[in-house]
Design an enzyme around this catalytic site. Structure first.
Site, PDB file in Angstrom:
ATOM      1  N   LYS A  83       0.869  -1.184   0.000  1.00 34.71           N
ATOM      2  CA  LYS A  83       0.000   0.000   0.000  1.00 34.71           C
ATOM      3  C   LYS A  83       0.902   1.229   0.000  1.00 34.71           C
ATOM      4  O   LYS A  83       1.774   1.377   0.869  1.00 34.71           O
ATOM      5  CB  LYS A  83      -0.878  -0.036   1.238  1.00 34.71           C
ATOM      6  CG  LYS A  83      -2.213   0.631   1.065  1.00 34.71           C
ATOM      7  CD  LYS A  83      -3.060   0.356   2.286  1.00 34.71           C
ATOM      8  CE  LYS A  83      -4.401   0.994   2.181  1.00 34.71           C
ATOM      9  NZ  LYS A  83      -5.077   1.001   3.479  1.00 34.71           N
TER      10      LYS A  83
HETATM   11  C1  E4P Z   1      -8.293   1.519   3.652  1.00 32.54           C
HETATM   12  O1  E4P Z   1      -7.577   1.235   2.748  1.00 32.54           O
HETATM   13  C2  E4P Z   1      -8.178   2.801   4.372  1.00 32.54           C
HETATM   14  O2  E4P Z   1      -6.976   2.879   5.029  1.00 32.54           O
HETATM   15  C3  E4P Z   1      -9.330   2.973   5.310  1.00 32.54           C
HETATM   16  O3  E4P Z   1     -10.507   2.511   4.682  1.00 32.54           O
HETATM   17  C4  E4P Z   1      -9.494   4.379   5.818  1.00 32.54           C
HETATM   18  O4  E4P Z   1     -10.689   4.500   6.520  1.00 32.54           O
HETATM   19  P1  E4P Z   1     -11.007   5.742   7.491  1.00 32.54           P
HETATM   20  O5  E4P Z   1     -11.218   6.944   6.643  1.00 32.54           O
HETATM   21  O6  E4P Z   1     -12.246   5.319   8.214  1.00 32.54           O
HETATM   22  O7  E4P Z   1      -9.818   5.884   8.389  1.00 32.54           O
END
Ligand code: E4P
Length: 215
Positions: A83
């Site tokens: 990521k």
């Molecule tokens: C996933 O890839 C993200 O890191 C996550 O969905 C972020 O979610 P949030 O905006 O609730 O922190």
């Protein structure tokens, strides 16, 4: 639309995986920090629970650092997806890692323009954040719709992971819009099970069965 679980909590992942609905897992630095455990140990444990893409995020700011971290994380298990945040340095890293057949997920996507760039750099996945856009008065879903349209029009194979999901309605809206995957927090998955008519129905069936003296 496939469902990933958006958590670094291995108990939650185990529970959700036991329902048979989980095709992958996404983590991020905040979710990992919340667990208070060693990053690589957690990621390795997750690969033993779910047989699907497991996103683990790099922390370096420069491409060189991201590439080094990405190679190290990818060596843990073939299902690890690296990521990488949506920056110029991030896309340089995506470009290099994708040529090494290392899967990448470009995160913190807030516009279709960003998604197009990430896809062209070779990203396996893009993660547009629906909830965080809604939070600032934008329509997160519109970004999902735009990306779906553009990727379909230009036959772009990069998969769209709808992220920052806050409600069951977000999940349904993203499914309708054509997202390939939604990554869903455990609490939202639990809410997706619930319907008062299901509970009422179960109670009624039980009552009728017992009233008839059936065993
Ligand atoms: C996933 O890839 C993200 O890191 C996550 O969905 C972020 O979610 P949030 O905006 O609730 O922190």
């Amino acid at each position: 639309m496939y469902i990933f679980v958006d958590t670094a909590n291995t108990d939650e992942i185990r529970e959700a995986a036991s329902w048979g609905i989980v095709s992958g897992v996404t983590t991020n630095p905040s979710l990992i920090a919340k667990e208070g455990r060693d990053f690589k140990t957690v990621v390795k444990e997750i690969t033993g629970i779910v047989d699907g893409s497991i996103s683990a995020e790099v922390m370096a700011d420069d491409a060189e650092g991201m590439i080094a971290e990405g190679r190290e994380l990818a060596a843990i298990h073939p299902n690890i997806t690296i990521k990488i945040p949506m920056t110029e340095e991030g896309l340089k890293a995506v470009h290099v890692l994708s040529k090494e057949d290392i899967k990448t997920n470009v995160t913190l996507i807030f516009s279709a323009a960003q998604a197009l760039l990430a896809a062209r750099a070779g990203a396996s996945y893009v993660s547009p954040f629906v909830g965080r856009l809604d939070d600032i008065g934008n329509e997160g879903l519109r970004v999902i719709e735009d990306i779906v349209t553009i990727f379909a029009l230009h036959e772009i194979g990069t998969k769209i992971i709808a992220a920052s999901i806050r409600t069951p309605m977000h999940v349904l809206d993203c499914a309708r819009a054509g997202a390939d995957i939604a990554t869903v927090p455990f609490g939202v998955l639990k809410k997706m099970f619930r319907h008062p008519l299901t509970d009422q129905g179960i109670a009624q069936f039980k009552k009728d069965w017992e009233d008839a003296g059936l065993k």
